[in-house]
Write an enzyme that holds these catalytic residues in place. Structure first.
Site, PDB file in Angstrom:
ATOM      1  N   CYS A 238       0.866  -1.179   0.000  1.00 39.80           N
ATOM      2  CA  CYS A 238       0.000   0.000   0.000  1.00 39.80           C
ATOM      3  C   CYS A 238       0.900   1.226   0.000  1.00 39.80           C
ATOM      4  CB  CYS A 238      -0.996  -0.034   1.157  1.00 39.80           C
ATOM      5  SG  CYS A 238      -0.265  -0.239   2.792  1.00 39.80           S
ATOM      6  N   ARG A 243      -2.212  -1.033   5.411  1.00 44.56           N
ATOM      7  CA  ARG A 243      -3.341  -1.655   4.730  1.00 44.56           C
ATOM      8  C   ARG A 243      -2.951  -3.020   4.163  1.00 44.56           C
ATOM      9  NH1 ARG A 243      -4.794   3.737   1.325  1.00 44.56           N
ATOM     10  NH2 ARG A 243      -2.538   4.017   1.585  1.00 44.56           N
TER      11      ARG A 243
END
Length: 280
Positions: A238, A243
């Site tokens: 990410c 994430r």
């Protein structure tokens, strides 16, 4: 579901368990932690606990052991992580796992579900009796991948038969419109774009509105639609890998994938490297 994912009901029953230590990791300072936290939880700005003080890397085994010991965490303690937002909890889980802690778990739904279910809150700062923590070996490099290997495998990514590369950023980041998500300063890399061949799977798609994980069937369908099947080497990234660690947890702990790695340098590194290709 994996025993590494715990429900709020389980954690509430173990709030007074001396072998359970709860950690909250926050994106910006400790503002949300200071407003309220799960009783007994220790709160941190994520970098303060999960990164090395002097280099862009994770703590050494010795530093990690010292930080754990100061919180009353021994090698056999059950550690439960949650975050604000939720991906900072998975990042904490990932770092503890990477550094070899034997029993680290993630709170399903994090702060969102805990508050929705009207469970106990506190503003008290917990104290801890220091424990003994024996440093483990260096981090488990089977969990992470460096930019140099991705660069060498771009042809494999393009072919799609051995390697699946997943980008878990927002659509705006993936499309090269921004280098950071909407609502945050647009900084973090010199160029916008994506790693060539990366398929987009926004991390938010793994979650329900209450920040719990979606059903196994839904999760599998999301991944398989991007060609990320269990028979392939899957690489997630990410912007800073928060994430991506949520995707890592989903695949390894909830779906049983065996070959998943997080590119923790993520776009912050790739988008500032000289001489590497990007797509928009």
């Amino acid at each position: 579901m994996s025993d590494r994912l715990v429900e709020p009901s389980w954690l509430e029953e173990h709030l007074d368990d001396p072998n359970v230590v709860i950690l909250e990791f926050n994106w910006t300072g400790t503002q949300s932690y200071d407003e309220w936290h799960i009783p007994g939880a220790h709160g941190f700005f994520w970098k303060d606990f999960l990164w090395d003080d002097t280099m862009r890397d994770f703590p050494t085994p010795e530093d990690f052991a010292a930080r754990c010991a100061a919180l009353g965490i021994s090698n056999d303690t059950t550690v439960v992580c949650y975050g604000d937002p939720v991906q900072f909890g998975t990042y904490g889980w990932w770092v503890f796992t990477y550094l070899g802690h034997r029993d680290v778990r993630l709170l399903n739904g994090g702060r969102v579900l805990w508050e929705k279910e009207s469970r106990p809150k506190s503003t008290d700062m917990p104290t801890a009796t220091p424990a003994n923590y024996t440093p483990g070996p260096a981090g488990n490099d089977g969990m992470r991948v460096r930019f140099s290997e991705i660069l060498e495998r771009l042809d494999d990514v393009a072919a799609g038969d051995k390697t699946a590369l997943l980008d878990h950023r927002s659509p705006e980041e993936y499309n090269g419109e921004r280098v950071n998500m909407i609502g945050a300063p647009d900084v973090g890399a010199e160029r916008a774009g994506r790693i060539p061949g990366a398929k987009h799977l926004f991390f938010d798609e793994f979650l329900n509105e209450d920040m719990t994980f979606r059903s196994e069937a839904e999760l599998r369908a999301l991944l398989e639609a991007r060609g990320a099947t269990p028979d392939k080497d899957v690489i997630s990234y990410c912007r800073l890998s928060h994430r991506a660690t949520l995707a890592y947890f989903t695949m390894t702990e909830l779906l049983g994938y065996k070959s998943v790695r997080s590119y923790d340098g993520s776009w912050t590194e790739w988008g500032s490297l000289v001489g590497v290709p990007i797509e928009k």
